[in-house]
Design a protein around this motif. Structure first.
Motif, PDB file in Angstrom:
ATOM      1  N   GLY A   1      13.074 -30.038 -23.604  1.00 36.48           N
ATOM      2  CA  GLY A   1      14.213 -29.379 -22.968  1.00 36.48           C
ATOM      3  C   GLY A   1      13.891 -28.101 -22.222  1.00 36.48           C
ATOM      4  O   GLY A   1      14.796 -27.410 -21.753  1.00 36.48           O
ATOM      5  N   ALA A   2      12.603 -27.774 -22.065  1.00 33.46           N
ATOM      6  CA  ALA A   2      12.257 -26.494 -21.426  1.00 33.46           C
ATOM      7  C   ALA A   2      12.611 -26.468 -19.944  1.00 33.46           C
ATOM      8  O   ALA A   2      12.902 -25.414 -19.375  1.00 33.46           O
ATOM      9  N   GLY A   3      12.581 -27.645 -19.318  1.00 31.78           N
ATOM     10  CA  GLY A   3      12.893 -27.695 -17.883  1.00 31.78           C
ATOM     11  C   GLY A   3      11.842 -28.428 -17.057  1.00 31.78           C
ATOM     12  O   GLY A   3      11.772 -28.249 -15.845  1.00 31.78           O
ATOM     13  N   LYS A   4      11.056 -29.283 -17.694  1.00 25.83           N
ATOM     14  CA  LYS A   4       9.977 -29.991 -16.988  1.00 25.83           C
ATOM     15  C   LYS A   4      10.531 -30.915 -15.903  1.00 25.83           C
ATOM     16  O   LYS A   4      10.054 -30.913 -14.775  1.00 25.83           O
ATOM     17  N   THR A   5      11.539 -31.702 -16.275  1.00 22.39           N
ATOM     18  CA  THR A   5      12.088 -32.641 -15.297  1.00 22.39           C
ATOM     19  C   THR A   5      12.811 -31.887 -14.180  1.00 22.39           C
ATOM     20  O   THR A   5      12.775 -32.295 -13.025  1.00 22.39           O
ATOM     21  N   THR A   6      13.416 -30.776 -14.535  1.00 23.55           N
ATOM     22  CA  THR A   6      14.073 -29.950 -13.510  1.00 23.55           C
ATOM     23  C   THR A   6      13.026 -29.448 -12.519  1.00 23.55           C
ATOM     24  O   THR A   6      13.236 -29.469 -11.305  1.00 23.55           O
TER      25      THR A   6
ATOM     26  N   ASN B   1      11.180 -19.922 -18.031  1.00 18.39           N
ATOM     27  CA  ASN B   1      12.384 -20.487 -17.423  1.00 18.39           C
ATOM     28  C   ASN B   1      13.659 -20.061 -18.166  1.00 18.39           C
ATOM     29  O   ASN B   1      13.607 -19.536 -19.270  1.00 18.39           O
ATOM     30  N   LYS B   2      14.775 -20.313 -17.529  1.00 13.58           N
ATOM     31  CA  LYS B   2      16.104 -20.057 -18.078  1.00 13.58           C
ATOM     32  C   LYS B   2      16.329 -18.566 -18.320  1.00 13.58           C
ATOM     33  O   LYS B   2      16.918 -18.169 -19.328  1.00 13.58           O
TER      34      LYS B   2
ATOM     35  N   ASP C   1      18.302 -16.849 -16.946  1.00 10.21           N
ATOM     36  CA  ASP C   1      19.750 -16.569 -16.899  1.00 10.21           C
ATOM     37  C   ASP C   1      20.373 -16.599 -18.290  1.00 10.21           C
ATOM     38  O   ASP C   1      21.479 -16.103 -18.484  1.00 10.21           O
TER      39      ASP C   1
ATOM     40  N   ARG D   1      14.371 -19.466 -12.786  1.00 14.57           N
ATOM     41  CA  ARG D   1      15.570 -20.233 -13.158  1.00 14.57           C
ATOM     42  C   ARG D   1      15.466 -21.529 -12.388  1.00 14.57           C
ATOM     43  O   ARG D   1      15.854 -21.608 -11.226  1.00 14.57           O
ATOM     44  N   LEU D   2      14.882 -22.498 -13.018  1.00 19.85           N
ATOM     45  CA  LEU D   2      14.522 -23.704 -12.275  1.00 19.85           C
ATOM     46  C   LEU D   2      15.720 -24.513 -11.810  1.00 19.85           C
ATOM     47  O   LEU D   2      15.609 -25.299 -10.882  1.00 19.85           O
ATOM     48  N   ASN D   3      16.850 -24.322 -12.458  1.00 17.27           N
ATOM     49  CA  ASN D   3      18.001 -25.140 -12.051  1.00 17.27           C
ATOM     50  C   ASN D   3      18.892 -24.460 -11.027  1.00 17.27           C
ATOM     51  O   ASN D   3      19.971 -24.939 -10.744  1.00 17.27           O
TER      52      ASN D   3
ATOM     53  N   ARG E   1      16.723 -31.734 -29.073  1.00 14.71           N
ATOM     54  CA  ARG E   1      16.981 -32.249 -27.732  1.00 14.71           C
ATOM     55  C   ARG E   1      17.867 -33.474 -27.817  1.00 14.71           C
ATOM     56  O   ARG E   1      17.694 -34.327 -28.710  1.00 14.71           O
TER      57      ARG E   1
ATOM     58  N   LYS F   1      19.744 -36.201 -24.797  1.00 16.38           N
ATOM     59  CA  LYS F   1      20.004 -36.419 -23.372  1.00 16.38           C
ATOM     60  C   LYS F   1      20.434 -37.843 -23.168  1.00 16.38           C
ATOM     61  O   LYS F   1      20.075 -38.742 -23.936  1.00 16.38           O
TER      62      LYS F   1
ATOM     63  N   GLN G   1      22.943 -33.491 -21.071  1.00 15.38           N
ATOM     64  CA  GLN G   1      21.716 -32.786 -21.440  1.00 15.38           C
ATOM     65  C   GLN G   1      22.010 -31.797 -22.543  1.00 15.38           C
ATOM     66  O   GLN G   1      22.927 -30.990 -22.406  1.00 15.38           O
TER      67      GLN G   1
HETATM   68  N1  LIG Z   1      20.599 -22.299 -17.865  1.00 15.64           N
HETATM   69  C1  LIG Z   1      19.527 -22.926 -17.377  1.00 15.64           C
HETATM   70  N2  LIG Z   1      19.346 -24.223 -17.659  1.00 15.64           N
HETATM   71  C2  LIG Z   1      18.261 -24.833 -17.143  1.00 15.64           C
HETATM   72  C3  LIG Z   1      17.322 -24.147 -16.334  1.00 15.64           C
HETATM   73  N3  LIG Z   1      16.347 -25.030 -15.993  1.00 15.64           N
HETATM   74  C4  LIG Z   1      16.667 -26.205 -16.557  1.00 15.64           C
HETATM   75  N4  LIG Z   1      17.826 -26.097 -17.250  1.00 15.64           N
HETATM   76  C5  LIG Z   1      18.548 -27.126 -18.002  1.00 15.64           C
HETATM   77  O1  LIG Z   1      17.839 -27.433 -19.204  1.00 15.64           O
HETATM   78  C6  LIG Z   1      18.111 -28.768 -19.593  1.00 15.64           C
HETATM   79  C7  LIG Z   1      16.808 -29.496 -19.877  1.00 15.64           C
HETATM   80  O2  LIG Z   1      16.085 -29.584 -18.668  1.00 15.64           O
HETATM   81  P1  LIG Z   1      14.998 -30.722 -18.426  1.00 15.64           P
HETATM   82  O3  LIG Z   1      14.372 -30.448 -17.104  1.00 15.64           O
HETATM   83  O4  LIG Z   1      15.562 -32.055 -18.637  1.00 15.64           O
HETATM   84  O5  LIG Z   1      13.991 -30.400 -19.595  1.00 15.64           O
HETATM   85  P2  LIG Z   1      12.680 -31.208 -19.997  1.00 15.64           P
HETATM   86  O6  LIG Z   1      11.658 -30.227 -20.383  1.00 15.64           O
HETATM   87  O7  LIG Z   1      12.311 -32.175 -18.925  1.00 15.64           O
HETATM   88  O8  LIG Z   1      13.211 -31.999 -21.258  1.00 15.64           O
HETATM   89  P3  LIG Z   1      12.420 -33.151 -22.069  1.00 15.64           P
HETATM   90  O9  LIG Z   1      11.766 -34.026 -21.053  1.00 15.64           O
HETATM   91  O10 LIG Z   1      13.474 -33.847 -22.826  1.00 15.64           O
HETATM   92  O11 LIG Z   1      11.461 -32.489 -22.948  1.00 15.64           O
HETATM   93  C8  LIG Z   1      18.894 -29.386 -18.451  1.00 15.64           C
HETATM   94  O12 LIG Z   1      20.249 -29.369 -18.795  1.00 15.64           O
HETATM   95  C9  LIG Z   1      18.627 -28.453 -17.284  1.00 15.64           C
HETATM   96  O13 LIG Z   1      19.649 -28.443 -16.326  1.00 15.64           O
HETATM   97  C10 LIG Z   1      17.549 -22.763 -16.052  1.00 15.64           C
HETATM   98  O14 LIG Z   1      16.787 -22.073 -15.364  1.00 15.64           O
HETATM   99  N5  LIG Z   1      18.668 -22.216 -16.606  1.00 15.64           N
END
Ligand SMILES: Nc1nc2c(ncn2[C@@H]2O[C@H](COP(=O)(O)OP(=O)(O)OP(=O)(O)O)[C@@H](O)[C@H]2O)c(=O)[nH]1
Length: 602
Positions: free
Chosen positions: A32-37, A184-185, A187, A214-216, A409, A411, A427
């Motif tokens: 959930g750290a934001g890898k896919t984002t 990341n995150k 915010d 803030r990757l999203n 996590r 999703k 998510q």
């Molecule tokens: N508030 C906030 N949320 C974020 C940020 N970047 C990503 N997210 C959210 O974090 C959640 C998880 O993001 P993913 O990119 O799916 O994380 P992941 O590391 O790929 O997750 P896994 O593959 O399950 O390990 C999603 O709801 C994103 O929208 C950010 O900068 N700020």
């Protein structure tokens, strides 16, 4: 694929050889750290760059495929490894995936400029990185550009603290091996928390570049030039973190045998049939890759016979201790990395790969990663038919109120009653939930299948499945009508014929009996006989199979294969295909779906 066109005109000689190789970026980071984002951001911002993606997701449902697919130019740009974790059981599958990328590239007559490999949130990047040095076929075509680690600044301290005592700390490993760390995150955290995270990350990795982001959100992402093609992975740096980085182990999944050297059989091309056909053809066709490969194989390990004491990093302190220990070893020992580089005639600035063309030993495989994530597992749920929005919200609210700490996590991809063709993406990272419309609507006649995955500690599979069952929308029985409380907006039900009134939605008996199924609980706990020190360490599990995370023993394998409730089976019963190689029928072997589906139904 014949020799790839260089990205830019480079000098002649070994460096030019390097620049002809396709750069590979590994994206790591906890659940959930934001890898896919990050991956999606790169795919959107890539301009003319042709990027192929390898997705590795733990568990038997691959939600990330859905989340990435929209940003791919073509679905063939995605290869997914969804039967386990690349750092444990699927390293050989990385080779197959790369061979598949090459096959598709040749088939479409389209070059690949960059490969991005997203690991599972629990993967140790070291053995994944090792694959890029140990496998001759890979060495001849690809170069590991960098390891990028995404950090969830909101939860990272919790996970660093929590798991340090339980053996290997996944996050610490990911941080230690990374060349670029994205905090990341930002915010979601204050200055103080950010400073704490900065300090903790620096204690683990002193050399990586650190960037807050803030990757999203637009404007919060780092420029692409900082993320790709910066050539920042260094073997020496990796050896400082883990002296065993290039050492052998006794497993078999990446072993390079005598007969395999100079051939492509190890790379999966031979075994993979059509998947790896391209690689075989190249080699047979006199491509220099075989020669390069053999040379690389024979010596990748002038560094490999260093007899560093077997040590694994267990949290920050030990990692730091190792770091300083290695530094002193490097300076003092005749067979230190630095000394070897000179012995090989390797000047500073030359790559380790060049050094490795002159040695006399072939690499053996690095030790198989052993996870010990006591009580951590994953459950995938598939539910046919749209969900009742209110009840789904209540289900998640109650679940997280009780278990947010343990649910690392969750999703999913969902259909919700009353929203037509709108597909939803769900998510969750602990109690942080994000739930919104997907860019991709449901097809007009597409069956609405909800898929959701929970990953965490002490998951109760049955309770999750039964809870989710209550969320499936069902037609009201004859005579009942739905109303809404004007204050709370909670729906209630009234039957004017019988004058009955209830908050609980009346359901016909067995209305949802066959609509919801769950995978078995996939444990990530290391089976006893795979734990360090055990004489019964399994070495037979190889390649693609249904392995539990770190649990690559036969028992786990058999359990997985005979399980009547794997998500593949469940999906088959529900009439959907899950995971596999997107857009391609040549998938890694799946269990006998029909039989499993029959069991699931039973
Ligand atoms: N508030 C906030 N949320 C974020 C940020 N970047 C990503 N997210 C959210 O974090 C959640 C998880 O993001 P993913 O990119 O799916 O994380 P992941 O590391 O790929 O997750 P896994 O593959 O399950 O390990 C999603 O709801 C994103 O929208 C950010 O900068 N700020």
């Amino acid at each position: 694929m014949a020799a790839r066109a260089p990205l830019s005109a480079g000098p002649a000689g070994p460096n030019a050889q390097q620049s002809n190789k396709i750069p590979v970026t590994i994206i790591t980071g906890f659940l959930g750290a934001g890898k896919t984002t990050l991956l999606n951001y790169i795919l959107k911002a890539r301009a003319e760059r042709h990027i192929s993606v390898i997705e590795n997701e733990f568990g038997e449902v691959n939600i990330d495929n859905e989340l990435v697919a929209d940003n791919l130019i073509e679905k063939e740009d995605l290869v997914s490894l969804d039967n386990g974790c690349v750092c444990c059981s699927l390293r050989k599958d990385i080779v197959k995936a790369l061979a598949e990328i090459e096959r598709r590239s040749r088939h479409r007559n389209k070059r690949v400029d960059q490969v991005i490999l997203e690991t599972t949130g629990l993967a140790d990047p070291a053995p994944v990185a090792f694959t890029f040095f140990a496998n001759p076929w890979i060495v001849s075509r690809y170069r590991l550009d960098s390891i990028v680690c995404v950090v969830d600044t909101r939860y990272v301290m919790q996970h660093l603290d929590e798991e340090a005592s339980g053996g290997i700390n996944e996050i610490a490993q990911q941080l230690a091996f990374s060349d670029l760390i994205l905090l990341n995150k930002t915010d979601l955290v204050g200055k103080e928390q950010l400073a704490t995270v900065h300090a903790a990350v620096r204690r683990i990795n002193q050399s990586a570049q650190l960037l807050e982001c803030r990757l999203n959100s637009e404007g919060g992402q780092p420029p692409l030039s900082l993320l790709l093609e910066n050539n920042s992975f260094s073997v020496n740096k990796a050896l400082q973190v883990d002296p065993d980085f290039l050492q052998s182990d006794s497993g078999s999944d990446l072993e390079i045998s005598d007969t395999e050297s100079g051939s492509d059989s190890e790379d999966g091309s031979e075994e993979g049939g059509a998947e790896g056909g391209g690689a075989t053809a190249d080699t047979a066709g006199g491509n220099t890759a075989a020669g390069n490969a053999a040379a690389e194989t024979s010596t990748a390990t002038c560094c490999a016979h260093h007899q560093h004491k077997k040590q694994r990093m267990e949290g920050q302190q030990q990692q730091q201790a190792e770091s300083s220990q290695v530094t002193s070893q490097t300076a003092a020992e005749p067979c230190s990395v630095g000394a070897k580089r000179q012995a090989c005639g390797m000047a500073d600035g030359e790559s380790t790969e060049q050094c490795h063309t002159k040695g006399d030993r072939r690499p053996k495989r690095r030790r198989k990663q052993l996870h010990d994530l006591s009580g951590v597992g994953s459950v995938g749920i598939v539910a046919r038919g749209p969900l009742d929005e209110y009840r789904f919200n209540m289900f998640m609210r109650d679940l997280l109120a009780e278990k947010a700490k343990d649910i690392f996590r969750c999703k999913g991809v969902l259909a919700v009653h009353g929203y037509g063709n709108q597909r939803f993406v769900f998510q969750g990272v602990h109690e942080t939930i994000c739930y919104g419309p997907s860019d991709k609507p449901w097809g007009e006649n597409e069956t609405r299948i909800n898929q959701i995955v929970f990953i965490g500690r002490k998951l109760d599979r049955k309770a999750l499945m039964e809870g989710f069952r209550t969320c499936v929308w069902t037609k009201l029985p004859e005579g009942w009508q739905e109303f809404q409380d004007p204050l709370t907006l909670q729906p209630y039900y009234y039957n004017p014929n019988t004058k009955e009134k209830t908050w609980a939605r009346p359901v016909e008996p067995n209305a949802t009996a066959n609509t919801v199924t769950a995978t078995r609980l996939m444990s990530m706990e290391q089976p006893r006989d795979c734990l360090p020190g055990s004489k019964r360490r399994n070495t037979s599990a190889t390649g693609s199979g249904h392995h539990s995370h770190g649990g690559n023993n036969n028992a786990a394998q058999q359990q997985a294969n005979s399980s009547s409730s794997t998500l593949s089976a469940v999906a088959a019963a529900a009439g959907v295909a899950i995971g596999g190689v997107a857009g391609d029928q040549q998938q890694p072997q799946q269990p006998a779906i029909a039989a499993a589906a029959a069991n699931a139904a039973a």
